[in-house]
Design a protein around this motif. Structure first.
Motif, short mmCIF file in Angstrom:
data_model
loop_
_atom_site.label_atom_id
_atom_site.label_comp_id
_atom_site.label_asym_id
_atom_site.label_seq_id
_atom_site.Cartn_x
_atom_site.Cartn_y
_atom_site.Cartn_z
N ASP A 28 -9.88 -16.32 27.74
CA ASP A 28 -9.38 -17.59 27.52
C ASP A 28 -10.23 -18.51 27.06
O ASP A 28 -9.82 -19.66 26.18
CB ASP A 28 -8.38 -17.91 28.93
CG ASP A 28 -7.25 -18.98 28.36
OD1 ASP A 28 -6.68 -18.93 27.29
OD2 ASP A 28 -7.46 -20.04 29.35
N GLY A 29 -11.38 -18.72 27.60
CA GLY A 29 -12.33 -19.74 27.31
C GLY A 29 -12.78 -19.64 25.92
O GLY A 29 -13.00 -20.61 25.13
N LYS B 174 -6.56 -11.26 24.31
CA LYS B 174 -6.17 -11.70 25.23
C LYS B 174 -4.47 -10.87 25.67
O LYS B 174 -4.09 -10.36 26.63
CB LYS B 174 -5.76 -13.33 24.84
CG LYS B 174 -5.00 -14.05 26.27
CD LYS B 174 -5.03 -15.43 25.61
CE LYS B 174 -4.57 -16.39 26.66
NZ LYS B 174 -4.48 -17.99 26.43
N ILE C 245 -10.87 -22.89 19.08
CA ILE C 245 -10.13 -23.95 18.46
C ILE C 245 -10.84 -25.16 18.45
O ILE C 245 -10.76 -26.02 17.57
CB ILE C 245 -8.79 -24.35 19.50
CG1 ILE C 245 -8.18 -23.01 19.24
CG2 ILE C 245 -7.96 -25.48 19.23
CD1 ILE C 245 -6.76 -22.89 20.35
N VAL C 246 -11.48 -25.74 19.44
CA VAL C 246 -12.42 -26.80 19.39
C VAL C 246 -13.37 -26.74 18.24
O VAL C 246 -13.76 -27.67 17.57
CB VAL C 246 -13.12 -26.85 20.77
CG1 VAL C 246 -14.34 -28.20 20.94
CG2 VAL C 246 -12.18 -27.37 21.95
N PHE D 261 -11.19 -18.39 23.30
CA PHE D 261 -9.78 -18.93 22.44
C PHE D 261 -10.06 -20.39 22.47
O PHE D 261 -9.80 -20.71 21.37
CB PHE D 261 -8.55 -18.22 23.22
CG PHE D 261 -7.35 -18.72 22.69
CD1 PHE D 261 -7.10 -18.15 21.37
CD2 PHE D 261 -6.64 -19.86 23.16
CE1 PHE D 261 -5.78 -18.30 20.85
CE2 PHE D 261 -5.45 -20.33 22.52
CZ PHE D 261 -5.11 -19.43 21.20
N LYS D 262 -9.96 -21.15 23.57
CA LYS D 262 -9.90 -22.42 23.61
C LYS D 262 -11.13 -23.32 22.85
O LYS D 262 -11.11 -24.06 22.05
CB LYS D 262 -9.87 -23.18 24.85
CG LYS D 262 -8.66 -22.70 25.62
CD LYS D 262 -8.67 -23.32 27.16
CE LYS D 262 -6.97 -22.81 27.73
NZ LYS D 262 -7.41 -22.95 29.35
N LEU D 263 -12.19 -22.58 22.80
CA LEU D 263 -13.65 -23.00 22.49
C LEU D 263 -13.47 -22.80 20.85
O LEU D 263 -14.08 -23.36 19.97
CB LEU D 263 -15.08 -22.60 23.02
CG LEU D 263 -15.21 -23.14 24.43
CD1 LEU D 263 -16.17 -22.11 24.93
CD2 LEU D 263 -15.55 -24.57 24.35
N HIS E 59 -7.32 -14.27 20.80
CA HIS E 59 -5.69 -14.10 21.25
C HIS E 59 -5.45 -12.56 21.03
O HIS E 59 -4.93 -12.24 22.14
CB HIS E 59 -5.11 -14.67 20.14
CG HIS E 59 -3.52 -14.81 20.22
ND1 HIS E 59 -2.81 -13.95 20.02
CD2 HIS E 59 -2.78 -15.79 21.26
CE1 HIS E 59 -1.26 -13.89 20.46
NE2 HIS E 59 -1.62 -15.27 21.38
N VAL F 23 -10.49 -17.48 16.80
CA VAL F 23 -9.61 -17.62 17.61
C VAL F 23 -8.17 -16.59 17.63
O VAL F 23 -7.66 -16.15 18.50
CB VAL F 23 -8.68 -18.92 17.22
CG1 VAL F 23 -7.59 -19.30 17.80
CG2 VAL F 23 -9.87 -20.07 17.54
#
Length: 133
Positions: free
Chosen positions: A75-76, A126, A82-83, A78-80, A123, A119
């Protein structure tokens, strides 16, 4: 290890290298003052974005490797990812002539596609992990 996890691990290793390169470019750009020829009056902002992008890429690379090895921690990454895509877009926008830059940074726009692929792979890992549980 599934194909999605292998791909994520390779992308994460590339992210790690890109992060180091961005940090070196940002610090060298500040030290030599060469960012002004590309970024014009936004040179210091561009340097800050490049350094921030380098840090995000390094952390995303580490998170991607951890997520590929242990899918419950993806999950980290995935979020990073996007950033990182947002930071790459910011870097690309700073070079636009309308904002004082000297040219359109095609490379940065191509890197956004890489960020989004990262990303997507995070996903996929995930979703694969969710199906496995």
């Amino acid at each position: 290890m599934s194909a999605a996890r292998k791909t994520l691990k390779i992308l994460a290793l590339i992210y790690f290298v890109l992060g180091i390169a961005s940090l070196i470019m940002g610090i060298a750009g500040i030290a030599t003052g060469k960012l002004e020829s590309t970024y014009g009056s936004n040179a210091m902002l561009a340097a800050a974005v490049i350094i921030a992008k380098g840090v995000v890429d390094l952390v995303a690379g580490v998170a991607g490797i951890k997520g590929a090895n242990k899918p419950s921690q993806v999950d980290g990454a995935f979020k990073l990812g996007i950033v990182a895509a947002v930071a790459t877009l910011a870097k690309a926008v700073l070079t636009l002539p309308a904002l004082g830059g000297s040219a359109v940074n095609i490379g940065a726009f191509v890197l956004v596609v890489y960020d989004l692929f990262f990303v997507q792979q995070a996903h996929a890992v995930k979703a694969e992990n969710k199906d496995r549980l």
